[in-house]
Motif scaffolding. Structure first.
Motif, PDB file in Angstrom:
ATOM      1  N   HIS A   8       0.516  -0.991  -0.450  1.00 19.04           N
ATOM      2  CA  HIS A   8      -0.345   0.096   0.149  1.00 19.04           C
ATOM      3  C   HIS A   8       0.974   0.711  -0.053  1.00 19.04           C
ATOM      4  CE1 HIS A   8      -3.599  -2.125   1.225  1.00 19.04           C
ATOM      5  NE2 HIS A   8      -3.893  -2.221   0.168  1.00 19.04           N
ATOM      6  N   ASP A  33       3.274   1.110  -3.693  1.00 23.80           N
ATOM      7  CA  ASP A  33       2.437   0.174  -4.791  1.00 23.80           C
ATOM      8  C   ASP A  33       3.286  -0.451  -6.466  1.00 23.80           C
ATOM      9  OD1 ASP A  33       0.331  -0.390  -6.968  1.00 23.80           O
ATOM     10  OD2 ASP A  33       0.626   1.699  -7.861  1.00 23.80           O
ATOM     11  N   GLU A  87       5.236  -3.477  -8.766  1.00 23.73           N
ATOM     12  CA  GLU A  87       4.608  -4.218 -10.119  1.00 23.73           C
ATOM     13  C   GLU A  87       5.118  -5.463  -9.061  1.00 23.73           C
ATOM     14  OE1 GLU A  87       7.186  -1.933 -11.682  1.00 23.73           O
ATOM     15  OE2 GLU A  87       5.688  -0.881 -13.011  1.00 23.73           O
ATOM     16  N   LYS A 128      -2.815 -10.708  -0.668  1.00 18.66           N
ATOM     17  CA  LYS A 128      -4.248 -10.698  -1.643  1.00 18.66           C
ATOM     18  C   LYS A 128      -5.680  -9.929  -0.920  1.00 18.66           C
ATOM     19  CE  LYS A 128      -6.735 -10.472  -6.303  1.00 18.66           C
ATOM     20  NZ  LYS A 128      -6.968 -11.631  -7.158  1.00 18.66           N
ATOM     21  N   VAL A 187      -5.321  -1.744  -3.465  1.00 15.02           N
ATOM     22  CA  VAL A 187      -4.359  -1.960  -5.018  1.00 15.02           C
ATOM     23  C   VAL A 187      -4.310  -3.334  -5.100  1.00 15.02           C
ATOM     24  CG1 VAL A 187      -3.562   0.109  -3.683  1.00 15.02           C
ATOM     25  CG2 VAL A 187      -1.801  -2.246  -3.878  1.00 15.02           C
ATOM     26  N   ARG A 188      -3.993  -3.606  -6.806  1.00 15.57           N
ATOM     27  CA  ARG A 188      -3.963  -4.083  -7.384  1.00 15.57           C
ATOM     28  C   ARG A 188      -2.635  -5.337  -6.794  1.00 15.57           C
ATOM     29  NH1 ARG A 188      -0.624  -4.791 -12.396  1.00 15.57           N
ATOM     30  NH2 ARG A 188      -0.412  -2.453 -12.586  1.00 15.57           N
ATOM     31  N   MET A 189      -2.797  -6.112  -6.847  1.00 14.65           N
ATOM     32  CA  MET A 189      -1.785  -7.116  -6.276  1.00 14.65           C
ATOM     33  C   MET A 189      -0.508  -6.994  -6.758  1.00 14.65           C
ATOM     34  SD  MET A 189      -1.074  -9.657  -3.829  1.00 14.65           S
ATOM     35  CE  MET A 189      -0.076 -11.422  -3.814  1.00 14.65           C
ATOM     36  N   PRO A 190       0.174  -7.331  -6.639  1.00 18.15           N
ATOM     37  CA  PRO A 190       1.928  -7.214  -7.431  1.00 18.15           C
ATOM     38  C   PRO A 190       2.620  -8.525  -7.253  1.00 18.15           C
ATOM     39  CG  PRO A 190       1.751  -6.525  -5.517  1.00 18.15           C
ATOM     40  CD  PRO A 190       0.832  -7.009  -5.016  1.00 18.15           C
TER      41      PRO A 190
END
Ligand SMILES: [Zn+2]
Length: 290
Positions: free
Chosen positions: A229, A232, A234, A256, A261-264
């Motif tokens: 968080h 962020d 990749e 997850k 935010v989108r899961m790296p």
């Protein structure tokens, strides 16, 4: 010829780079007389520069180790002392920072937004945002082991404060946490455990052992999700002997579940001696890394 030294809480690795070849030797980190130890190991070598990655809080500009709870060092100006002895340039950085550089350059993950987390004797990290290593005002922008995961905790961290991630999930702390939690539930079966590895060998035999393992997974997931968080990334590369030898401690589903935010991607380190390699890379480029 350059020298890169990775001083961890348990092992010290010394790497020498000559004509593009790297030779690495491994020793137990001395419990005292660190300077003496370094003098003995380096006095017969002709080198240009030394970069030291050391477990603990540092001041990069001064080359000082401010506080290393796991090495029991306070206010030691390694740069001053070693530059006086060897009359060569000495740079001092945190060991996880050095490892993250080694990992990013020699590892398979090359993403621009890159987090390296090490779970070994202690817990640390190195963070690249848009390919730029984050250092902070003194070079400590990665002290993720001291994130508070329970503000009401009675579990003391190596640093002396309470409720930090490292107090639960680092190699040095796991035996203590395991005993504490087992006692809370009325069990004394883990009282004789001296290392994290001993716990991992036997925990599956007991329901309480499995419960504690699950807790370690949850705590790791919450801490790693907090770091995701913040930055962020990749990719999150997990290193350190505790995590790499017990990969189930890192549970992607649990991470997850915590994320907004989108899961790296989550990967494990495969770069042996990433700390030494990172130090040698700093020898070549100082800290101006791409
Ligand atoms: Zn702490």
């Amino acid at each position: 010829m350059n020298v890169g030294i990775d001083i961890g809480a348990t092992k010290t690795r010394i790497g020498i780079e000559k004509d593009g070849k790297i030779l690495i030797e491994e020793f137990y980190t001395p419990k005292e007389n660190l300077i003496n130890f370094l003098f003995q190991k380096l006095s017969n070598i002709k080198f240009e520069k030394i970069v030291i990655g050391i477990a603990g809080i540092v001041n990069i500009k001064k080359g000082e180790v401010i506080y290393s709870p796991n090495l029991k060092i306070k206010n030691l100006n390694l740069k001053d002392i070693l530059e006086k002895i060897f009359r060569k340039e000495v740079i001092v950085v945190n060991d996880a920072i050095a490892a993250s550089i080694g990992e990013k350059i020699y590892g398979k993950y090359k993403e621009k937004n890159f987090v390296y987390i090490t779970i070994s004797s202690g817990i640390g990290a190195g963070i690249f945002i848009d390919n730029k290593l984050i250092l902070g005002k003194d070079g400590n922008a990665h002290e993720v082991g001291h994130i508070t995961i329970d503000f009401n905790s009675r579990i003391k961290c190596s640093c002396g404060k309470y409720g930090h991630w490292e107090a639960y999930c680092s190699g040095n702390s796991i035996p203590n946490f395991v005993k504490y939690y087992a006692h809370l539930k009325g069990y004394k079966i883990f009282d004789k455990i001296k290392s994290a590895e001993e716990f991992f060998k036997i925990y599956k035999r007991y329901e309480i052992g499995k419960e504690i393992f699950k807790l370690l997974q949850i705590i790791n997931a919450k801490a790693i999700a907090s770091i995701i968080h913040l930055y962020d990334p990749e990719i999150v590369v997990i290193g350190g002997s505790v995590a790499v030898n017990n990969k189930k401690l890192i549970n992607k589903k649990l991470i997850k579940k915590e994320l907004l935010v989108r899961m790296p991607k989550i990967g494990f380190s495969k770069v042996k001696n990433n700390g030494v390699l990172g130090c040698l890379e700093i020898c070549k480029n100082n800290l101006k890394l791409k």
